[in-house]
Scaffold this motif. Structure first.
Motif, PDB file in Angstrom:
ATOM      1  N   ARG A 157      33.088 -45.356  33.021  1.00 36.77           N
ATOM      2  CA  ARG A 157      33.837 -44.223  33.557  1.00 36.77           C
ATOM      3  C   ARG A 157      34.293 -44.532  34.969  1.00 36.77           C
ATOM      4  NH1 ARG A 157      29.810 -40.203  30.680  1.00 36.77           N
ATOM      5  NH2 ARG A 157      31.280 -39.367  29.147  1.00 36.77           N
ATOM      6  N   PRO A 158      35.416 -43.935  35.390  1.00 38.06           N
ATOM      7  CA  PRO A 158      35.935 -44.186  36.736  1.00 38.06           C
ATOM      8  C   PRO A 158      34.899 -43.842  37.814  1.00 38.06           C
ATOM      9  CG  PRO A 158      37.402 -42.725  35.483  1.00 38.06           C
ATOM     10  CD  PRO A 158      36.190 -42.960  34.658  1.00 38.06           C
ATOM     11  N   GLY A 159      34.783 -44.733  38.786  1.00 35.49           N
ATOM     12  CA  GLY A 159      33.880 -44.509  39.907  1.00 35.49           C
ATOM     13  C   GLY A 159      32.412 -44.703  39.581  1.00 35.49           C
ATOM     14  N   GLN A 160      32.102 -45.089  38.372  1.00 34.64           N
ATOM     15  CA  GLN A 160      30.718 -45.261  37.948  1.00 34.64           C
ATOM     16  C   GLN A 160      30.298 -46.711  38.141  1.00 34.64           C
ATOM     17  OE1 GLN A 160      29.968 -44.744  33.688  1.00 34.64           O
ATOM     18  NE2 GLN A 160      28.372 -43.268  34.211  1.00 34.64           N
ATOM     19  N   HIS A 161      29.121 -46.920  38.707  1.00 39.78           N
ATOM     20  CA  HIS A 161      28.586 -48.275  38.870  1.00 39.78           C
ATOM     21  C   HIS A 161      28.234 -48.829  37.484  1.00 39.78           C
ATOM     22  CE1 HIS A 161      25.816 -51.519  39.908  1.00 39.78           C
ATOM     23  NE2 HIS A 161      26.442 -51.537  41.077  1.00 39.78           N
ATOM     24  N   PRO A 162      28.463 -50.109  37.231  1.00 42.38           N
ATOM     25  CA  PRO A 162      28.162 -50.689  35.918  1.00 42.38           C
ATOM     26  C   PRO A 162      26.719 -50.466  35.447  1.00 42.38           C
ATOM     27  CG  PRO A 162      29.527 -52.187  37.155  1.00 42.38           C
ATOM     28  CD  PRO A 162      29.158 -51.070  38.105  1.00 42.38           C
ATOM     29  N   ASP A 163      25.773 -50.381  36.365  1.00 40.09           N
ATOM     30  CA  ASP A 163      24.388 -50.132  35.953  1.00 40.09           C
ATOM     31  C   ASP A 163      24.198 -48.719  35.403  1.00 40.09           C
ATOM     32  OD1 ASP A 163      23.724 -52.707  36.658  1.00 40.09           O
ATOM     33  OD2 ASP A 163      22.855 -52.153  38.592  1.00 40.09           O
ATOM     34  N   GLU A 164      25.213 -47.875  35.552  1.00 44.02           N
ATOM     35  CA  GLU A 164      25.163 -46.507  35.027  1.00 44.02           C
ATOM     36  C   GLU A 164      25.956 -46.355  33.726  1.00 44.02           C
ATOM     37  OE1 GLU A 164      26.842 -44.534  38.417  1.00 44.02           O
ATOM     38  OE2 GLU A 164      24.876 -44.245  39.353  1.00 44.02           O
ATOM     39  N   TRP A 165      26.599 -47.435  33.276  1.00 42.54           N
ATOM     40  CA  TRP A 165      27.355 -47.361  32.030  1.00 42.54           C
ATOM     41  C   TRP A 165      26.408 -47.029  30.878  1.00 42.54           C
ATOM     42  CZ3 TRP A 165      30.516 -52.545  32.340  1.00 42.54           C
ATOM     43  CH2 TRP A 165      31.484 -52.433  33.352  1.00 42.54           C
ATOM     44  N   THR A 166      26.917 -46.272  29.929  1.00 40.99           N
ATOM     45  CA  THR A 166      26.142 -45.913  28.752  1.00 40.99           C
ATOM     46  C   THR A 166      26.708 -46.629  27.533  1.00 40.99           C
ATOM     47  OG1 THR A 166      27.500 -43.922  28.490  1.00 40.99           O
ATOM     48  CG2 THR A 166      25.418 -43.689  29.707  1.00 40.99           C
ATOM     49  N   VAL A 167      26.089 -46.433  26.396  1.00 45.26           N
ATOM     50  CA  VAL A 167      26.435 -47.165  25.177  1.00 45.26           C
ATOM     51  C   VAL A 167      27.169 -46.262  24.187  1.00 45.26           C
ATOM     52  CG1 VAL A 167      25.463 -48.344  23.151  1.00 45.26           C
ATOM     53  CG2 VAL A 167      24.498 -48.765  25.425  1.00 45.26           C
ATOM     54  N   LEU A 168      28.244 -46.790  23.630  1.00 41.21           N
ATOM     55  CA  LEU A 168      28.926 -46.157  22.505  1.00 41.21           C
ATOM     56  C   LEU A 168      28.869 -47.116  21.324  1.00 41.21           C
ATOM     57  CD1 LEU A 168      32.215 -44.460  23.798  1.00 41.21           C
ATOM     58  CD2 LEU A 168      30.345 -43.375  22.593  1.00 41.21           C
ATOM     59  N   TYR A 169      28.469 -46.593  20.176  1.00 43.51           N
ATOM     60  CA  TYR A 169      28.431 -47.373  18.947  1.00 43.51           C
ATOM     61  C   TYR A 169      29.577 -46.885  18.070  1.00 43.51           C
ATOM     62  CZ  TYR A 169      26.870 -48.985  14.346  1.00 43.51           C
ATOM     63  OH  TYR A 169      26.796 -49.576  13.112  1.00 43.51           O
ATOM     64  N   ASN A 170      30.371 -47.833  17.552  1.00 36.57           N
ATOM     65  CA  ASN A 170      31.419 -47.490  16.599  1.00 36.57           C
ATOM     66  C   ASN A 170      31.129 -48.205  15.307  1.00 36.57           C
ATOM     67  OD1 ASN A 170      34.464 -48.598  15.585  1.00 36.57           O
ATOM     68  ND2 ASN A 170      34.145 -46.398  15.748  1.00 36.57           N
TER      69      ASN A 170
END
Length: 167
Positions: A97-110
């Motif tokens: 997400r914009p402005g989010q640090h990579p360590d805060e990225w979450t997971v999406l499974y498709n």
């Protein structure tokens, strides 16, 4: 691993937990199910850069026919693949997400061959651990733990699994 080079090529910094996974394991497969993508892999299917480009093309075509998942409706939100499920077409992505640090990225499974997406409010290492131990609340990977019920987990490198013929 030359992380600076890999991140320049992707145009983004990568999460620390992912770097830890790659430094520990490299490209390969966990419990014969989840393939870890790695920058600079000798195998196109396992190469983070190749798969990012391929998934971007596939998803941009998909969005012409299907609505983006709710988590991607935010302006500037994007997906980056970090793993895929053996034999299913399913991918695991970071939701950046914009402005989010990579360590805060979450997971999406498709699920890959269908329109369903599943969000997990955790990073890739926590998600992988939860899936492999059966702790993940998921409609997709629940079968994995029920079928395998491993007492020990196994990681096989891409070289062990694919051999030089896969290169």
């Amino acid at each position: 691993m030359d992380w600076a080079r890999a991140e320049r090529a992707l145009g983004t910094v990568l999460p620390a937990d992912y770097k830890q996974l790659v430094e520990t394991y490299g490209d390969g497969i966990f419990d014969e199910t989840i393939w870890l993508l790695v920058p600079g892999s000798a195998y196109e299917d396992c190469d983070l850069h190749t798969q990012t480009t391929e998934r971007d093309e596939i998803l941009s075509g998909l969005w012409e026919f299907e609505d983006k998942p709710a988590h991607l409706q935010e302006e500037g939100a994007k997906l980056l693949p970090w793993a895929f499920e053996e034999g299913t077409g399913a991918f695991l992505y970071w939701l950046a997400r914009p402005g989010q640090h990579p360590d805060e990225w979450t997971v999406l499974y498709n699920e890959g061959r269908g329109p369903l997406w599943e969000h997990h409010d955790m990073g890739c290492l926590a998600f992988l651990s939860a899936v492999l131990t059966g702790a993940a609340k998921t409609d997709y990977f629940g079968h994995l733990y029920e079928v395998l019920k491993p007492t020990e987990h196994h990681f096989a490198t891409a070289d062990q699994t694919l051999g030089t013929a896969g290169r």
